[in-house]
Design an enzyme around this catalytic site. Structure first.
Site, PDB file in Angstrom:
ATOM      1  N   LEU A  68      41.426  -9.163  -0.602  1.00 15.05           N
ATOM      2  CA  LEU A  68      42.344  -9.214   0.536  1.00 15.05           C
ATOM      3  C   LEU A  68      42.844  -7.791   0.706  1.00 15.05           C
ATOM      4  O   LEU A  68      43.308  -7.187  -0.269  1.00 15.05           O
ATOM      5  CB  LEU A  68      43.519 -10.163   0.258  1.00 15.05           C
ATOM      6  CG  LEU A  68      43.311 -11.665   0.479  1.00 15.05           C
ATOM      7  CD1 LEU A  68      44.559 -12.429   0.070  1.00 15.05           C
ATOM      8  CD2 LEU A  68      42.962 -11.969   1.928  1.00 15.05           C
ATOM      9  N   ASP A  69      42.759  -7.249   1.917  1.00  9.13           N
ATOM     10  CA  ASP A  69      43.163  -5.850   2.074  1.00  9.13           C
ATOM     11  C   ASP A  69      44.669  -5.693   1.893  1.00  9.13           C
ATOM     12  O   ASP A  69      45.423  -6.669   1.822  1.00  9.13           O
ATOM     13  CB  ASP A  69      42.684  -5.271   3.411  1.00  9.13           C
ATOM     14  CG  ASP A  69      43.279  -5.974   4.617  1.00  9.13           C
ATOM     15  OD1 ASP A  69      44.512  -6.156   4.639  1.00  9.13           O
ATOM     16  OD2 ASP A  69      42.526  -6.330   5.536  1.00  9.13           O
ATOM     17  N   ARG A  70      45.109  -4.464   1.837  1.00 10.15           N
ATOM     18  CA  ARG A  70      46.497  -4.155   1.499  1.00 10.15           C
ATOM     19  C   ARG A  70      47.498  -4.799   2.442  1.00 10.15           C
ATOM     20  O   ARG A  70      48.570  -5.237   2.031  1.00 10.15           O
ATOM     21  CB  ARG A  70      46.683  -2.633   1.480  1.00 10.15           C
ATOM     22  CG  ARG A  70      48.044  -2.178   0.974  1.00 10.15           C
ATOM     23  CD  ARG A  70      48.147  -0.664   1.033  1.00 10.15           C
ATOM     24  NE  ARG A  70      49.407  -0.202   0.481  1.00 10.15           N
ATOM     25  CZ  ARG A  70      49.808   1.061   0.510  1.00 10.15           C
ATOM     26  NH1 ARG A  70      49.035   1.989   1.052  1.00 10.15           N
ATOM     27  NH2 ARG A  70      50.972   1.417  -0.006  1.00 10.15           N
ATOM     28  N   SER A 104      47.060  -7.574   4.140  1.00 11.83           N
ATOM     29  CA  SER A 104      46.891  -9.025   4.223  1.00 11.83           C
ATOM     30  C   SER A 104      47.616  -9.697   3.056  1.00 11.83           C
ATOM     31  O   SER A 104      47.955  -9.057   2.063  1.00 11.83           O
ATOM     32  CB  SER A 104      45.400  -9.393   4.210  1.00 11.83           C
ATOM     33  OG  SER A 104      44.739  -8.818   5.322  1.00 11.83           O
TER      34      SER A 104
END
Length: 319
Positions: free
Chosen positions: A106-108, A110
């Protein structure tokens, strides 16, 4: 004599490095086997001397598999360490005696459901697209969303760079709510491309204001608070194994005792109720407002879109 194991699998199963991280270390020349530089797929034995940056790695002969559900807050990167000094999701589970690593990313910016484990086979079951385990996201988009945009997202869009097309697989799109300046959409995908949901929305002209993963297959985030974690239950592991299907299900070892673990006293959420596999009832004007923009409303109250079926019997319109 024991059968050699690929170095990526050996280190992953031992909870030392994920398969992807092992490949990165090999390319960087940081991994050696018996004093020689390792190669991708290098056959290894538990008795071999494996070193990272010159430091020997101690392989655990027996280990207890852990399966953790974390509600990842925004502002954390999904990795075990970060060269830029950013906060990592593993800092949220530091009290665990056994080292675990994230399953997928999960990106930063999200948030939401993230699994962590020291079981490499389980991680592969969840991440590999051939197992078709859906990941569900609650996405707030601006300025709003049209029927055409929903249909495009459902059918698949090109998220590749110029000259390098990269078409996404069909997705399930459900409009949960609409406001004058934004819309809340639920998107379920079975792939795991980098920043896929954000890139899909950008491809149809939408800006993502917030993105939260709410489910992985039958496993739901529920009421688990941001930054909190708990251990998966036996029933949840069995459900995930079943979602993988076929040979993939056999790869997941038998689950242990049901022993939920939480940080800060949070018990987390329970998996949602099973839904009937029968046909859904059509929207009735007596049940509420008419659907907007010609959208069909499902039993959950959301507006559902599905890619048009191009097949038509005998050349006529599909009934």
């Amino acid at each position: 004599m024991p059968k050699p194991i690929r170095i990526q699998k050996l280190l992953s199963d031992s909870g030392i490095l994920s398969r992807r991280k092992t490949e990165e270390y090999i390319r960087a020349g940081r991994l050696t086997v018996n004093g020689r530089p390792a190669e991708p797929g290098h056959p290894t034995l538990p008795t071999d001397v494996i070193a990272i940056d010159g430091q020997r790695v101690r392989l655990e002969k027996k280990k207890e598999n852990l399966y953790i559900m974390l509600n990842k807050p925004r502002g954390y990167v999904t990795t075990t360490s970060d060269e830029l000094g950013r906060r990592c999701v593993t800092q949220l589970v530091e009290e665990l005696e056994t080292r675990v690593y994230p399953v997928g990313r999960l990106d930063r910016d999200s948030e939401g459901l993230l699994l962590l484990t020291n079981d490499g086979q389980f991680a592969n079951l969840i991440m590999h697209p051939s197992h078709h385990i859906g990941k569900t996201y609650r996405v707030t988009v601006r300025p709003g969303i049209t029927e055409e945009q929903c249909i495009a997202l459902s059918a698949g869009v090109d998220i590749g760079e110029e000259g390098k097309p990269e078409l996404t697989a069909p997705a399930t799109v459900l409009v949960l709510d609409k406001f004058p300046d934004r819309a809340v959409v639920q998107i379920t995908i079975t792939q795991g491309k980098n920043r896929q949901v954000r890139r899909m929305c950008e491809a149809v002209g939408l800006t993502v204001a917030r993105l939260k993963r709410t489910a992985i297959g039958p496993l739901r985030l529920g009421m688990l608070a941001p930054g909190q974690w708990r251990e998966l239950k036996k029933s949840e592991l069995i459900a995930l194994r079943g979602a993988g299907g076929g040979a993939a299900a056999e790869a997941l070892p038998a689950a242990g005792k049901e022993k939920p673990v939480s940080s800060g006293g949070s018990k987390g959420g329970r998996p949602g109720p099973k839904r009937s596999g029968g046909p859904q009832k059509k929207f009735s004007p007596k049940a509420g407002k008419e659907p907007r923009d010609g959208m069909s409303r499902d039993r959950s109250g959301g507006l559902r879109f599905k890619a048009p079926d191009k097949r038509s019997p005998r050349g006529g319109p599909r009934k």
